[in-house]
Design an enzyme around this catalytic site. Structure first.
Site, mmCIF file in Angstrom:
data_model
loop_
_atom_site.group_PDB
_atom_site.id
_atom_site.type_symbol
_atom_site.label_atom_id
_atom_site.label_comp_id
_atom_site.label_asym_id
_atom_site.label_seq_id
_atom_site.Cartn_x
_atom_site.Cartn_y
_atom_site.Cartn_z
ATOM 1 C CE1 TYR A 175 1.522 -0.089 4.028
ATOM 2 C CE2 TYR A 175 0.248 -2.048 4.246
ATOM 3 C CZ TYR A 175 1.051 -1.311 4.679
ATOM 4 O OH TYR A 175 1.919 -1.688 5.733
ATOM 5 C CB SER A 214 9.595 -1.281 8.026
ATOM 6 O OG SER A 214 9.447 -1.814 9.339
ATOM 7 C CE LYS A 215 5.051 -1.770 2.425
ATOM 8 N NZ LYS A 215 5.455 -2.351 1.104
ATOM 9 N NE ARG A 216 9.539 -7.971 9.698
ATOM 10 C CZ ARG A 216 10.256 -9.113 9.592
ATOM 11 N NH1 ARG A 216 11.273 -9.385 10.452
ATOM 12 N NH2 ARG A 216 9.895 -10.058 8.639
#
Length: 468
Positions: free
Chosen positions: A14, A241-243
Site C-alpha cells: 500500500y 516499515s510495514k513490520r
RNA sequence: GUCCCCAUCGUCUAGAGGCCUAGGACACCACCCUUUCAAGGUGGCGACACGGGUUCGAAUCCCGUUGGGGACGCCA
C-alpha cells in the site's frame, strides 16, 4: 526551464506514510513552480509487483488530493528502451558482461564482511576480463563501470554537499541475466526521458544517487537536481516499515481522518514555515520550498494527527460532513435511520464535531439524531432515569414544554430553569435526566441544542420514556 | 564490518554569530467557563547530547566523542 518532478513508488504494497509524504513534497514543489508532477509506477520487478498494490497506491494518492500530470507511467513498459540504453553502454565499453554466479557473489560478500576489509563486495572480477573467457551456458548480467579513483560530490538540495570516495562505488548491475533492466538503470533512463529536473525522494536513496550520477554521465545526460528528504520514523525512532506498524493512508481514511488533515500533518513533518501550524493546501503551494525541509528524521505522532483532524473537522462543510456521516451510519448500523436523520444531522453537526477527533467519532456521537424513538439507553442513562423523581420531573417538564409557543434554545432554557427554580432544584438535577431521556446517554451536546435539533414532536415523544 | 547522513522541550519544530534568561504547536498538569462530555480561555512543566576550539560574543562556524538513522541485492 519547467520544473518536472515525479513520484515513483514500487507497487509491492500500500501507499505508506513515508511514500505519501515524498509524493506530497514532489507535488507541492512542482505546483509551486508551475511545473509538472508525474506518477510513475516502478514495476520492473514483475515478481513482486501486483495490480492490487497499484490500485491501492493510486487510490491513496487521489484520496490525498495529489493529482499527477499526464498518464500514469509504468516502468515495465519502457523495458525495450532500457535495454537499448544498456546495449549502447556495452558497445561503448562503459558497461560489461559479468558471468559471476549468485554463489560466487555471496562468497565475495561474506569474505568482505568477515575480514572487515574496506571496499566493495563485488571485486570487479569481469571488469577487464576478456569476454572469450566467458563460461558457456551462463547468461551474464550487465554491469556498469564506476570510476576507480577520485571522489564524487553531489549538491543535494536538502542534504547539502555530500562527497563519497569512488572506490566505495561498485560496478552495479544494470541488466539482469534474464534481460530485464534493474531499478538503477530504469530510474535513470525514465527520469531522463520524462525530463525530470528534480528528483525528490527518501533519504534511503542518497547512496544510490552517487551511482546514478555516474550512470547519467555514462549516458551523456544532464544530471537532475537531487533532494533526499529524511525518512519518517515510527514512535520508537526506527525506520517506518510495514513490520514496524507503518500503515497505508487508507488505514487513516478508515479511521476517520480527513485528507486535508493528512496533507497538513505530512507537510509539517520535516518542513516548516515559521510558527505556522495549520496550513491550507493553497498556502502550502505558495510557500513550499526545498530549502525549508529539515535534514533530520521525524517521528510519527498520532496525537498530532488527531489534533489537526479535530481542527479540520470543525472547518469541514456541515452538509458534506453530514452526508459522509450518514453514509457510514447506513453501512454500519443495523437499525433503520430516521427520515429526519440528515436534516437533524445538518443542524446538529457543529455540536457533534467539537466533541470528536475523527469522522468515526462523529458517527458514534450522532446516534441521538439518527434514530427515532424508542431510544437505546446506555447504563449511565438508565441509572439516571431510575433515580429518585427523575421520571416524575421529566413528565412534569414535558407538560410545560408542550405549552411552549417558541421552540428555540433561549425559551427552552428559560422554561427549564424556571421549573428548576420553582422546585428548588439545581439545573443539573433537571438537565441530566432530560439528557438521559433525550440522548439515551449521560453525555451529549448542550441539552437545549439537542431539543431544538430534535424538534418539538420528537423531543416530547422521547420525554415519554416509554421503554427503558 | 564498510560507507553515508543526522543531533534544540517527551514529540513536531522556530532559530542562518549578538534580537535567546531559546519562541510556537501537540501531549501532559492546574485553573476559569459550565446542564454532562467536549470545545474554548488563562497559566504551568519542559530542550540547545557531551568535550574541545574559532570569536569581543556560539543553539548557530570547525574538530572530536557519544548517540540515533540509513545504505551496502540479478529489491526498489
Amino acid at each position: 526551464m519547467t520544473v518536472v518532478t515525479r513520484f515513483a513508488p514500487s507497487p509491492t504494497g500500500y501507499l505508506h506514510i513515508g511514500g505519501a509524504r515524498t509524493a506530497l513534497f514532489s507535488w507541492l514543489f512542482a505546483r509551486h513552480h508551475g511545473g509538472k508532477y508525474i506518477l510513475r509506477v516502478e514495476d520492473t520487478d514483475q515478481k513482486r509487483s501486483t495490480q492490487d498494490a497499484i490500485d491501492k497506491i493510486i487510490e491513496g494518492l487521489s484520496w490525498l488530493g495529489i493529482d499527477h500530470d499526464g498518464d500514469v507511467i509504468f516502468q515495465s513498459q519502457n523495458a525495450d528502451r532500457h535495454a537499448k540504453v544498456a546495449e549502447q553502454l556495452l558497445a561503448e565499453g562503459k558497461a560489461y558482461k559479468c558471468y559471476c554466479s549468485p554463489e560466487e557473489l555471496t562468497e565475495m560478500r561474506e569474505k568482505v564482511l568477515k575480514n572487515g576489509t574496506s571496499g566493495n563486495f563485488y571485486n570487479n572480477l569481469w571488469r577487464d576480463r576478456d569476454p572469450s573467457e566467458a563460461p558457456a551456458g551462463i547468461d551474464p548480467v550487465l554491469r556498469i563501470k564506476m570510476p576507480l579513483a577520485g571522489e564524487t560530490s553531489i549538491s543535494d538540495l536538502v542534504q547539502g554537499d555530500v562527497t563519497r570516495a569512488n572506490n566505495t562505488l561498485d560496478d552495479f548491475v544494470i541488466m539482469r541475466s534474464d534481460g530485464t533492466p534493474t531499478y538503477m538503470l530504469a530510474v535513470v533512463v525514465d527520469d531522463h526521458d520524462i525530463g525530470a529536473t528534480h528528483v525528490i525522494r527518501g533519504d534511503d536513496h542518497l547512496n544510490n544517487a552517487f551511482r546514478q550520477f555516474h550512470l547519467y554521465n555514462a549516458c551523456g545526460w544532464h544530471v537532475p537536481e537531487f533532494a533526499h528528504i529524511p525518512l519518517i520514523h515510527g514512535a520508537d525512532g526506527a525506520k517506518m516499515s510495514k513490520r514496524h506498524g507503518a500503515l497505508g493512508v487508507d488505514h487513516y481514511a478508515a479511521l476517520g481522518i480527513l485528507p486535508e488533515t493528512m496533507r497538513n500533518y505530512l507537510l509539517r513533518l520535516g518542513w516548516s514555515h515559521g510558527d505556522d501550524e495549520t496550513i491550507s493546501t493553497e498556502q502550502a503551494i505558495e510557500w513550499f520550498g526545498l530549502d525549508a525541509v529539515g535534514r533530520s528524521p521525524a517521528r510519527f505522532d498520532m496525537d498530532r494527527i488527531l489534533n489537526l483532524n479535530s481542527h479540520y473537522l470543525k472547518e469541514a462543510d456541515p452538509s458534506q460532513l453530514s452526508e459522509a456521516v450518514l453514509q457510514i451510519a447506513r453501512e454500519t448500523s443495523d437499525r433503520s435511520l430516521s427520515d429526519s436523520a440528515l436534516q437533524r444531522l445538518e443542524s446538529g453537526i457543529s455540536g457533534l464535531v467539537q466533541r470528536a477527533k475523527t469522522i468515526t467519532e462523529v458517527v458514534d456521537l450522532s446516534n441521538l439524531y439518527l434514530f427515532d424513538t424508542p431510544l437505546k439507553f446506555n447504563d449511565k442513562a438508565r441509572e439516571i432515569l431510575t433515580g429518585e423523581d427523575a421520571l416524575k420531573r421529566i413528565f412534569e417538564l414535558a407538560e410545560i414544554l408542550s405549552d411552549l409557543t417558541l421552540w428555540d434554545e433561549s425559551h427552552l432554557n428559560e422554561a427549564v430553569r424556571e421549573y428548576a427554580d420553582t422546585n428548588g432544584l439545581k439545573l443539573g438535577q433537571v438537565a441530566q435526566p432530560l439528557r438521559a431521556a433525550l440522548a439515551g446517554s449521560n453525555v451529549s451536546p448542550g441539552i437545549f441544542e439537542v431539543m431544538v435539533v430534535l424538534g418539538r414532536n420528537e423531543t416530547l415523544e422521547r420525554l415519554k420514556v416509554t421503554s427503558l
